[in-house]
Design a protein around this motif. Sequence first.
Motif, PDB file in Angstrom:
ATOM      1  N   GLY A  51      55.144 -75.053  -0.965  1.00 39.40           N
ATOM      2  CA  GLY A  51      53.995 -75.279  -0.100  1.00 39.40           C
ATOM      3  C   GLY A  51      54.207 -74.802   1.322  1.00 39.40           C
ATOM      4  N   THR A  52      55.331 -74.118   1.535  1.00 39.48           N
ATOM      5  CA  THR A  52      55.738 -73.771   2.899  1.00 39.48           C
ATOM      6  C   THR A  52      55.034 -72.514   3.395  1.00 39.48           C
ATOM      7  OG1 THR A  52      57.888 -74.810   2.600  1.00 39.48           O
ATOM      8  CG2 THR A  52      57.718 -73.156   4.330  1.00 39.48           C
ATOM      9  N   THR A  53      54.381 -72.637   4.517  1.00 37.51           N
ATOM     10  CA  THR A  53      53.639 -71.500   5.073  1.00 37.51           C
ATOM     11  C   THR A  53      54.418 -70.785   6.166  1.00 37.51           C
ATOM     12  OG1 THR A  53      52.650 -72.892   6.767  1.00 37.51           O
ATOM     13  CG2 THR A  53      51.477 -72.714   4.659  1.00 37.51           C
ATOM     14  N   THR A  54      55.561 -71.324   6.537  1.00 39.81           N
ATOM     15  CA  THR A  54      56.296 -70.758   7.671  1.00 39.81           C
ATOM     16  C   THR A  54      57.729 -70.410   7.251  1.00 39.81           C
ATOM     17  OG1 THR A  54      56.709 -73.025   8.301  1.00 39.81           O
ATOM     18  CG2 THR A  54      54.914 -71.896   9.423  1.00 39.81           C
ATOM     19  N   ARG A  55      58.701 -70.995   7.918  1.00 43.88           N
ATOM     20  CA  ARG A  55      60.097 -70.680   7.603  1.00 43.88           C
ATOM     21  C   ARG A  55      60.512 -71.453   6.367  1.00 43.88           C
ATOM     22  NH1 ARG A  55      63.392 -71.105  13.145  1.00 43.88           N
ATOM     23  NH2 ARG A  55      62.564 -73.225  13.125  1.00 43.88           N
ATOM     24  N   THR A  56      61.003 -70.746   5.403  1.00 45.08           N
ATOM     25  CA  THR A  56      61.253 -71.335   4.088  1.00 45.08           C
ATOM     26  C   THR A  56      62.700 -71.808   3.944  1.00 45.08           C
ATOM     27  OG1 THR A  56      61.043 -70.896   1.735  1.00 45.08           O
ATOM     28  CG2 THR A  56      61.862 -69.103   3.082  1.00 45.08           C
ATOM     29  N   GLY A  57      62.979 -72.587   2.911  1.00 48.11           N
ATOM     30  CA  GLY A  57      64.346 -73.015   2.634  1.00 48.11           C
ATOM     31  C   GLY A  57      64.502 -74.498   2.353  1.00 48.11           C
ATOM     32  N   ALA A  58      63.409 -75.265   2.410  1.00 47.20           N
ATOM     33  CA  ALA A  58      63.531 -76.704   2.153  1.00 47.20           C
ATOM     34  C   ALA A  58      63.994 -76.976   0.728  1.00 47.20           C
ATOM     35  CB  ALA A  58      62.207 -77.404   2.441  1.00 47.20           C
ATOM     36  N   ARG A  59      63.908 -75.987  -0.144  1.00 54.85           N
ATOM     37  CA  ARG A  59      64.421 -76.160  -1.506  1.00 54.85           C
ATOM     38  C   ARG A  59      65.903 -76.504  -1.517  1.00 54.85           C
ATOM     39  NH1 ARG A  59      63.647 -70.270  -4.213  1.00 54.85           N
ATOM     40  NH2 ARG A  59      61.600 -70.527  -3.245  1.00 54.85           N
ATOM     41  N   HIS A  60      66.587 -76.140  -0.457  1.00 53.33           N
ATOM     42  CA  HIS A  60      68.021 -76.411  -0.395  1.00 53.33           C
ATOM     43  C   HIS A  60      68.340 -77.783   0.197  1.00 53.33           C
ATOM     44  CE1 HIS A  60      68.736 -72.286  -1.554  1.00 53.33           C
ATOM     45  NE2 HIS A  60      67.929 -71.881  -0.607  1.00 53.33           N
ATOM     46  N   GLY A  61      67.301 -78.545   0.536  1.00 53.44           N
ATOM     47  CA  GLY A  61      67.510 -79.827   1.194  1.00 53.44           C
ATOM     48  C   GLY A  61      68.349 -80.829   0.414  1.00 53.44           C
ATOM     49  N   PRO A  62      67.991 -81.129  -0.825  1.00 49.07           N
ATOM     50  CA  PRO A  62      68.749 -82.173  -1.535  1.00 49.07           C
ATOM     51  C   PRO A  62      70.248 -81.904  -1.578  1.00 49.07           C
ATOM     52  CG  PRO A  62      66.732 -81.645  -2.729  1.00 49.07           C
ATOM     53  CD  PRO A  62      66.839 -80.641  -1.614  1.00 49.07           C
ATOM     54  N   ARG A  63      70.616 -80.667  -1.798  1.00 51.31           N
ATOM     55  CA  ARG A  63      72.049 -80.363  -1.891  1.00 51.31           C
ATOM     56  C   ARG A  63      72.774 -80.690  -0.586  1.00 51.31           C
ATOM     57  NH1 ARG A  63      74.058 -74.805  -4.518  1.00 51.31           N
ATOM     58  NH2 ARG A  63      73.309 -75.957  -6.325  1.00 51.31           N
ATOM     59  N   GLN A  64      72.208 -80.283   0.531  1.00 54.92           N
ATOM     60  CA  GLN A  64      72.896 -80.512   1.805  1.00 54.92           C
ATOM     61  C   GLN A  64      72.894 -81.998   2.179  1.00 54.92           C
ATOM     62  OE1 GLN A  64      71.216 -78.903   5.424  1.00 54.92           O
ATOM     63  NE2 GLN A  64      73.165 -78.063   6.091  1.00 54.92           N
ATOM     64  N   ILE A  65      71.838 -82.703   1.828  1.00 50.42           N
ATOM     65  CA  ILE A  65      71.815 -84.150   2.115  1.00 50.42           C
ATOM     66  C   ILE A  65      72.858 -84.849   1.259  1.00 50.42           C
ATOM     67  CG2 ILE A  65      70.433 -86.256   2.032  1.00 50.42           C
ATOM     68  CD1 ILE A  65      67.969 -84.490   2.650  1.00 50.42           C
ATOM     69  N   ARG A  66      72.950 -84.468  -0.004  1.00 48.13           N
ATOM     70  CA  ARG A  66      74.012 -85.058  -0.821  1.00 48.13           C
ATOM     71  C   ARG A  66      75.370 -84.872  -0.143  1.00 48.13           C
ATOM     72  NH1 ARG A  66      70.914 -83.222  -5.409  1.00 48.13           N
ATOM     73  NH2 ARG A  66      70.310 -85.033  -6.672  1.00 48.13           N
ATOM     74  N   GLU A  67      75.620 -83.658   0.316  1.00 47.01           N
ATOM     75  CA  GLU A  67      76.921 -83.393   0.914  1.00 47.01           C
ATOM     76  C   GLU A  67      77.168 -84.254   2.144  1.00 47.01           C
ATOM     77  OE1 GLU A  67      77.830 -79.265   1.661  1.00 47.01           O
ATOM     78  OE2 GLU A  67      79.403 -79.821   3.081  1.00 47.01           O
ATOM     79  N   MET A  68      76.211 -84.297   3.054  1.00 48.29           N
ATOM     80  CA  MET A  68      76.447 -85.032   4.300  1.00 48.29           C
ATOM     81  C   MET A  68      76.398 -86.544   4.081  1.00 48.29           C
ATOM     82  SD  MET A  68      77.273 -82.645   6.328  1.00 48.29           S
ATOM     83  CE  MET A  68      77.475 -83.585   7.840  1.00 48.29           C
ATOM     84  N   SER A  69      75.716 -86.986   3.029  1.00 46.83           N
ATOM     85  CA  SER A  69      75.651 -88.435   2.784  1.00 46.83           C
ATOM     86  C   SER A  69      77.008 -88.997   2.390  1.00 46.83           C
ATOM     87  CB  SER A  69      74.618 -88.751   1.696  1.00 46.83           C
ATOM     88  OG  SER A  69      75.117 -88.455   0.405  1.00 46.83           O
ATOM     89  N   THR A  70      77.961 -88.132   2.108  1.00 51.05           N
ATOM     90  CA  THR A  70      79.302 -88.644   1.784  1.00 51.05           C
ATOM     91  C   THR A  70      79.967 -89.273   3.008  1.00 51.05           C
ATOM     92  OG1 THR A  70      80.325 -86.494   2.213  1.00 51.05           O
ATOM     93  CG2 THR A  70      79.657 -86.950  -0.049  1.00 51.05           C
ATOM     94  N   LEU A  71      79.395 -89.067   4.186  1.00 49.78           N
ATOM     95  CA  LEU A  71      79.954 -89.690   5.394  1.00 49.78           C
ATOM     96  C   LEU A  71      79.476 -91.128   5.590  1.00 49.78           C
ATOM     97  CD1 LEU A  71      79.870 -86.765   7.999  1.00 49.78           C
ATOM     98  CD2 LEU A  71      81.870 -87.807   6.954  1.00 49.78           C
TER      99      LEU A  71
END
Lengths: 325, 325, 325, 325, 325, 325
Positions: A51-71
């Motif tokens: 649904g992104t009309t501008t800068r794309t890449g939110a598809r990668h969100g869950p992976r990076q949140i998983r990684e940082m949530s380890t803190l």
Amino acid sequence: MAKGSGKYRPVSGMQLPRYSGICTFMRLPYLPAEQAEDLDIALLGLPWDGGTTTRTGARHGPRQIREMSTLLRSVHPTSGINPYSLLNCADVGDAPTNPVDPVRTMRMLEDFVAGLVARGAAPLSFGGDHLVSLPVLRALKPKQPLAMVHFDAHSDMYDYYYEDAKFTHGTPFRRAVEEGLIDPKKTIQIGIRGTYFATNEHEWCMQQGIRQVGMDELRDEGPDAIAAKVRATVGRTPAYLTFDIDALDPSFAPGTGVPEIAGVSTYEAQRILRGLRALDFVGGDFVELCPPIDPTGNSALVAANLGFEILCLLAESVAARKSGR
Amino acid sequence: MAKGSGKYRPVSGMQLPRYSGICTFMRLPYLPAEQAEDLDIALLGLPWDGGTTTRTGARHGPRQIREMSTLLRSVHPTSGINPYSLLNCADVGDAPTNPVDPVRTMRMLEDFVAGLVARGAAPLSFGGDHLVSLPVLRALKPKQPLAMVHFDAHSDMYDYYYEDAKFTHGTPFRRAVEEGLIDPKKTIQIGIRGTYFATNEHEWCMQQGIRQVGMDELRDEGPDAIAAKVRATVGRTPAYLTFDIDALDPSFAPGTGVPEIAGVSTYEAQRILRGLRALDFVGGDFVELCPPIDPTGNSALVAANLGFEILCLLAESVAARKSGR
Amino acid sequence: MAKGSGKYRPVSGMQLPRYSGICTFMRLPYLPAEQAEDLDIALLGLPWDGGTTTRTGARHGPRQIREMSTLLRSVHPTSGINPYSLLNCADVGDAPTNPVDPVRTMRMLEDFVAGLVARGAAPLSFGGDHLVSLPVLRALKPKQPLAMVHFDAHSDMYDYYYEDAKFTHGTPFRRAVEEGLIDPKKTIQIGIRGTYFATNEHEWCMQQGIRQVGMDELRDEGPDAIAAKVRATVGRTPAYLTFDIDALDPSFAPGTGVPEIAGVSTYEAQRILRGLRALDFVGGDFVELCPPIDPTGNSALVAANLGFEILCLLAESVAARKSGR
Amino acid sequence: MAKGSGKYRPVSGMQLPRYSGICTFMRLPYLPAEQAEDLDIALLGLPWDGGTTTRTGARHGPRQIREMSTLLRSVHPTSGINPYSLLNCADVGDAPTNPVDPVRTMRMLEDFVAGLVARGAAPLSFGGDHLVSLPVLRALKPKQPLAMVHFDAHSDMYDYYYEDAKFTHGTPFRRAVEEGLIDPKKTIQIGIRGTYFATNEHEWCMQQGIRQVGMDELRDEGPDAIAAKVRATVGRTPAYLTFDIDALDPSFAPGTGVPEIAGVSTYEAQRILRGLRALDFVGGDFVELCPPIDPTGNSALVAANLGFEILCLLAESVAARKSGR
Amino acid sequence: MAKGSGKYRPVSGMQLPRYSGICTFMRLPYLPAEQAEDLDIALLGLPWDGGTTTRTGARHGPRQIREMSTLLRSVHPTSGINPYSLLNCADVGDAPTNPVDPVRTMRMLEDFVAGLVARGAAPLSFGGDHLVSLPVLRALKPKQPLAMVHFDAHSDMYDYYYEDAKFTHGTPFRRAVEEGLIDPKKTIQIGIRGTYFATNEHEWCMQQGIRQVGMDELRDEGPDAIAAKVRATVGRTPAYLTFDIDALDPSFAPGTGVPEIAGVSTYEAQRILRGLRALDFVGGDFVELCPPIDPTGNSALVAANLGFEILCLLAESVAARKSGR
Amino acid sequence: MAKGSGKYRPVSGMQLPRYSGICTFMRLPYLPAEQAEDLDIALLGLPWDGGTTTRTGARHGPRQIREMSTLLRSVHPTSGINPYSLLNCADVGDAPTNPVDPVRTMRMLEDFVAGLVARGAAPLSFGGDHLVSLPVLRALKPKQPLAMVHFDAHSDMYDYYYEDAKFTHGTPFRRAVEEGLIDPKKTIQIGIRGTYFATNEHEWCMQQGIRQVGMDELRDEGPDAIAAKVRATVGRTPAYLTFDIDALDPSFAPGTGVPEIAGVSTYEAQRILRGLRALDFVGGDFVELCPPIDPTGNSALVAANLGFEILCLLAESVAARKSGR
């Protein structure tokens, strides 16, 4: 009573160093969605930015949140809540998507979340762009329109883009109002700001009775006052909490597609959220983190921390409902 | 009287451009530690991260702080203090370490700092992870327990990690209390926040009488009030100042291993520090900068600037003591 | 016969987009190490950099390799091998470590791998710094010294650092020779180059009969000739393959602590590896990826791809041994 | 005989970890330029980009090269030369500059280097943009035009930019030819490539007899053949070696203002340089590293390594001249 | 009346996605400067950093601001102003410069802006370092000294650098006062802070009657009070607005050459600017963005947004003057 | 005869510094597509990644290529061709797209290019993901199937993804063959490599007679031999040239969604392209640059340079056709 009494626990950084092991949300066990019967709250990813009309890449969100949530650790510092001892929570993985077929993906997302809901698990999802909130709301199949607490720089209440595009990350809640999923009179939006496309930009929202809190109001009155307004707006109506990371100032969370300067601080967001324990939440999401724009992980760390705040709110609500309170 | 009357001066950016020349702390001359007799204050690096349980790299801290400190000038803007004209200050280089032998390195750090102290130089050290504060405190060999002003997101008062690991960056001050190096009743910690491992996380600290200032207290009362509390806690007891960069919000200083969102702003830190001129400091450190996590140097610039604030506090204290005030 | 006939398969990017789901090595299922009886080959992480004398961060290697390995598919393009249909392979997670206690961690790593070996799984491990190879070799408990194929810019055969530090990432194979784990006469090192500490740097290696291939030899003779030399050196002796990412030129893999310019290309490495199908491998590792130095993931992608090459070599060896060939 | 017999030695990474201590070129002692009488070779920085017509930042070159040069050791791996035991080498710091006054800075650079030369030290300088080579050549005050070995993507032989700008990083060697500092017939340029401003771009060079080696020639004939051509061109004429980092392919060294794709590899550069031991060098420089374009330090590491190659060539030449060979 | 009634409009993100098309300031049409007769306000770039004494790269500012300004929309959210419907605005490109000749470039910049002014267009320029403000002020040829609203961490009122360098980015307004271009008594500087070169650093400013607002004053009194002071200082005198990005805290805008910690927030800057609608602006600039220091574009996004605030202020002033108000 | 005799020229870096002015492809004038009658070759952007199944962001490609193309000059260094003096070339901007509607966007792209073709301009387009080649081929409406020169790591000849997704960046040329747009027997693919989904991965391609050149063939035979094979495959058939940046090794161009290690070097690509002057090209594209994955611009610089190579090939072909050769 909730199903669980803490069956699933995060791996502790006191035992296994935080940089070790396979990344899941909050270092929780991974439990396939089909086994969600066991869960009170399902943490899940919605890796889609169709649904992104501008800068794309939110598809990668869950992976990076998983990684940082380890803190993160397990106990909320001010409320003392440990959601994992209160209830059964686990990471059920990501919803399936078809990245080249938006129409079909909308249905796939809805079906995946509906499956969790049918098994009795409240969804806490991590996006993905803001359009993902719509299939989640549909999956919740609320009997009556939900109240909604909405952190965002933008109202996401546009009717359409590009002549007639009804389903974009700028339109989900217009659709949600139209479909009776949310009650505009019990909807409050915090952090709204930025330049407008048109002078009458928010006219429709005002007509519907949506409450918008801009930065001047927030700064002049302070987060506790805003939390009180949220509580007054929502009352005891079952509520959905959606947090678009661009509500925050880009200095705290640059990793998003349409940042607007002069936004909410993480402290303000946290303090407002901590003032919402009285509400009755049925689900929540955290969206619009766009990792390619902030590969450092700083924005994702914010997402993980605020996701934990939402988790605690949801856990208290679920526990209260189940215990008949 | 202090030894010096400004024997060692930083190179001025008005003479040699700031990007020129060899990087030392504050562009001061480099003086080998063995020649520290000449010094009132020794600036030194403690490039060691052997106590780090999470994201590693604080060993690179001194180098990056030296580089970014070249952007500083000599005079404090509100107090008018020029520490370099008041006293003799120089960069004495880095302590030796053995990166594969934590036990031995603890002793190497202590010996290096003890050598400076024996020569009459007060240490201002740049870490390194927070475990380095312990050998520094040991090297100071205080006759009575020191007061301690401690900026940090975490109390660093854990008893152990991993069953029985007593020496980590999360435990230095538990050891310091046990060893009588600091007085818990005269210890105040500013910026404490973040999720907990356990609900009774800070019980031991409370029992010892350690004063903790969280973000709500800081925001509700303001930095001047907090500075007053610090002064009240410490009084005229000789004091050590330790600043863990993660006290700050990650938007100001993302370059650290265990960031916690919604932290202290640089303005607040600066204003609190500027309210501590009445205290009697005998040493200080700035730790936990992790350059690999922020290669931009922005975090190190914060470290250099706050290091200068600490230097001015220390310089006034040293000058006062030496002049018999 | 091997245990498996492809019980565990990677998730296909044709089904679930590659950026979806929980990251494991090669998108394989995660199987706790205690269940390794089921496995022919165990992929595992050794997240430890306690032997690192220079730029630190290799502890973060396994996580980043898991992430980038999601870009891989299942079939080797030139040999046609699908290791996952040939054998049972899975990700068994990371070995436990104690980041502040090197001595204990050496034992923890050895015990973890020994547990896998005892269950009949050949280890393919991802580091971690090069010191991790030593506990792996110990865990293999070879009856006779193994042959070793060693890609590296450095021989890692120093006797000690810092007077008497015997266990660092520059010394593992000196220890391995001393302990009879590897046979120096059947050891070949490819990619050796860079400035020396001393003029007699490689004297000990030469005396032991270790074969070193530098860049001039590689470029003048080409990868096929080098592969032939490897085969000639190793013969049918059971062999271990260890790949230090700094064998590669930093343009291909900058993410490592001690890069040396003018190194091996990925094409050369790949072509040499593809020439080693005749050998009998009993285990392998890929080490010294240091993610904080290359957060882009480019280096980790190289690690994942070459890790797949090693996996295919190991799979063929294991399958051959089990089928009695 | 040379002045020195190794009075100044780099700090060894075997003693003090490489990330420790104050950064100088090659970890050599810092010796103020006024004390250069003691030196055979002076390593110095020329932090100036006042001739840059494109992407700026080469002024930051010396600092980043100093930092990355801490990864080097003392002995050349193929020749066995240890320049620090052969001769007295030290870091004499950076030349003074006035960043807002190009005319004056040209003179300041020349004076600084001339001072070193007058004290008997051969200069090995690190830029800075390529215009800095001109004041260095002037400072050398050669009795007869020097031969020149010139690695570069561009000839830097333009007459002017912007109507009449005679002193830019694209024109230094036109001036040097005009001023009789270099002999075009004994000048060879390696790595020339990239799009042209005009079809007759290199006509003047050809007329002067300058030898240009492009990429097709290098790849078709190989580095040893090119080294032979360099030797044939230069002969026994005293020679200057100037290395513009953009001679290299941007995959090896992206940190430069005007990169041209499809360039020289580090291996090729190294191998050509290693073929030049017979020549008689009187000075050298390494220029056009632009750290803001490559903050990773990868390009600076290349600069440091190739700088070491040049240092060894220069050391052999100086030693030979002084010993009367 | 203004010339225009909205002849030139930005491309809307509702029509063409924001990442599409050729980048101009605010997605306005590009109109060559010679055609500026048509314009009320000319947006232009001044890509020059010839006055920079520290970290260089402000020459790249206009390009990055153009790129990030594509994220903006047309209507001011609190005032409702659409400057593009009120007046004719366009991007007239960049002034010509000669990067190796500071003296000449000063004249080129002045001539370019003077050409715009002569055609009746008010200039809104994007730098470039702060020295560019001087030729702009000269080009405005004010009949009487202008008032000046100046956001900055530094006063930029030094007399000289390096003995006698009169034209640097630290001296423009000393020259402007001397040349009668601005009236020091009607000049107010907001955000002044950071270490000093000398204790009497701001003496000259005080003597001239320049009003300086530091961070304590801003935080203690709040942005509305500061805006009132600005209005009181400036009154109805025609005014110039110059915004140095380093007025802001580096957490909001790290991309600048001489950052000072503990600065103005974007919210404060925005709120002060929004309090200045009563003033009579004749031109403005936004300077010292240094893209190489913040390649993420976050700082440039701030520049674009605050540039839009300045544009709206300027548009109201121009419209008011032309309509005879 | 071609329409033009050099009506449109790039801005020269000898006149206006390269970092100045508004970015267009090759610094050419911008000419709206409706005015393309004047053009022989139209350079255009296709900012769309709606076919991307993996890491997204190719929609940002045209913008970054425009920016980096400002580093180019006008004359080809080996052929001496100046395409801008030979023909009329201009930047016609970007095709419109609807980022949330793939089906419609396919048509929008085709219509935009068809409009250019109808006006007599040959298209040289910059992507965007590889799916954009399909609408371009359709827009060319070739009377007979075109020959195709295809640089890529992947054949992009899959039938479908996700059960039945026929239009993705992995399937365009399967469709193109089916639709008779290209002749498989005159199609040659260079750089094919990487792991396979299935063992019969390229069976269909082989059956169709498509010629694939892998890395072993390229390295064993050299670029000149490969160029000869391309010429032999294509002959005099009108040809399309499509260059997927992932044909290149990631060390040269990491900025792409599905990199495969051990790929083509820029030198090899350039040398092959320079061997194709005899062919008759009717259009070309350069695709799959994904700027968020390489914000440094290094990959885009490669794209711009190889785009210039393609432009020269196309210019010669167009000029030859128009002059009746």
